[in-house]
Scaffold this active site. Structure first.
Site, PDB file in Angstrom:
ATOM      1  N   CYS A  49       0.318  -1.083  -0.218  1.00  0.00           N
ATOM      2  CA  CYS A  49      -0.217   0.093  -0.174  1.00  0.00           C
ATOM      3  C   CYS A  49       1.514   1.261  -0.577  1.00  0.00           C
ATOM      4  O   CYS A  49       1.542   1.219  -1.100  1.00  0.00           O
ATOM      5  CB  CYS A  49      -0.649  -0.203   1.093  1.00  0.00           C
ATOM      6  SG  CYS A  49      -2.506   0.929   0.969  1.00  0.00           S
ATOM      7  N   HIS A  91      -3.650  -5.650   1.271  1.00  0.00           N
ATOM      8  CA  HIS A  91      -2.493  -5.500   2.425  1.00  0.00           C
ATOM      9  C   HIS A  91      -2.585  -7.700   2.412  1.00  0.00           C
ATOM     10  O   HIS A  91      -3.577  -7.998   3.773  1.00  0.00           O
ATOM     11  CB  HIS A  91      -3.573  -5.115   3.782  1.00  0.00           C
ATOM     12  CG  HIS A  91      -3.341  -3.333   3.671  1.00  0.00           C
ATOM     13  ND1 HIS A  91      -2.191  -2.853   3.627  1.00  0.00           N
ATOM     14  CD2 HIS A  91      -4.134  -2.977   2.397  1.00  0.00           C
ATOM     15  CE1 HIS A  91      -2.476  -1.606   4.480  1.00  0.00           C
ATOM     16  NE2 HIS A  91      -3.291  -1.682   3.850  1.00  0.00           N
ATOM     17  N   GLU A  98      -0.903  -8.609   5.134  1.00  0.00           N
ATOM     18  CA  GLU A  98      -0.914  -8.837   6.401  1.00  0.00           C
ATOM     19  C   GLU A  98      -2.186  -8.765   7.230  1.00  0.00           C
ATOM     20  O   GLU A  98      -2.234  -8.966   8.519  1.00  0.00           O
ATOM     21  CB  GLU A  98       0.330  -8.041   6.597  1.00  0.00           C
ATOM     22  CG  GLU A  98      -0.668  -6.241   7.018  1.00  0.00           C
ATOM     23  CD  GLU A  98      -0.898  -5.414   5.787  1.00  0.00           C
ATOM     24  OE1 GLU A  98      -0.967  -4.410   6.188  1.00  0.00           O
ATOM     25  OE2 GLU A  98      -0.749  -5.631   4.399  1.00  0.00           O
TER      26      GLU A  98
END
Length: 223
Positions: free
Chosen positions: A84, A192, A194
């Site tokens: 990002c 994302h 994560e």
């Protein structure tokens, strides 16, 4: 294996990123933006709003002292992952080609997004099948990827587009959600991974992505 996670003022995904890698049994280190030297096998530029995204996203972060260490890591052929805002920093710093514009609806977009794996001939997506559809969270206001025709042709011809949106949420040219450099050592994506590390929260496809870096570095670990 060591993972260095760079923290800029305004970064807000460093702890999620740390959690994801530690869940894989990897040693991590959060590196403050003023540190020029750090030892790592993989450097991660996490998501957030570095320096408040003043001027434009990543315009100030690219000048941070820690970026000297990132450039040195790149020169050595080390792996780098930008997520990002981290992807935006890689573009602003010239480590990846192209630029980011405001989403075409001029609004912040936060949702789970379907993506298509375009290329799996790289460490990051080696655990996926080509054209496989996956889902990851996105959360950005400036994720509208842009590049000129020459750059786009190069990205296509050299198999450097790794992920595409299905469907396109922000106007990104060619539906691009993620790319890599020619050496396939530097990766940037707007979604994302994560945030997709627990099945109880939706899916853990993000762990499958990050695991590719570990296998590339011949790491033995238990899940």
């Amino acid at each position: 294996m060591k993972v260095a996670i760079i923290r800029f003022p305004g970064t807000n995904c460093e702890f999620d990123t740390t959690y994801a890698f530690e869940k894989l049994g990897v040693k991590t280190q959060i590196v403050w933006h003023e540190e020029k030297e750090f030892d790592a096998d993989l450097v991660v530029l996490p998501g957030g709003f570095s320096y408040g995204d003043y001027l434009r996203c990543a315009a100030i972060a690219k000048l941070a002292p820690a970026m000297q260490g990132v450039f040195n890591h790149a020169k050595k052929g080390g792996y780098i992952l930008g997520i990002c805002n981290g992807f935006q920093i890689l573009l602003e710093s010239g480590l990846l080609k192209g630029a980011m514009k405001h989403n075409n609806n001029l609004s912040f977009i936060s949702k789970n997004q379907s993506l298509r794996v375009v290329s799996n001939d790289n460490a990051f997506l080696k655990n996926f099948k080509k054209d496989e559809i996956i889902n990851l969270p996105i959360a950005h206001g400036e994720g509208n990827y842009y590049a000129d025709e020459t750059t786009l042709k190069e990205l296509q011809d050299k198999d450097l587009i790794i992920l595409k949106y299905e469907p396109n949420p922000n106007g990104s040219v060619f539906d691009i959600a993620g790319i890599c450099d020619e050496n396939k050592k530097i990766f940037g994506l707007m979604p994302h991974p994560e945030r997709a590390c627990e099945k109880v929260l939706g899916n853990d496809v993000g762990l499958k992505m990050l695991k590719g870096f570990l296998l590339e570095n011949f790491i033995n670990f238990n899940f």
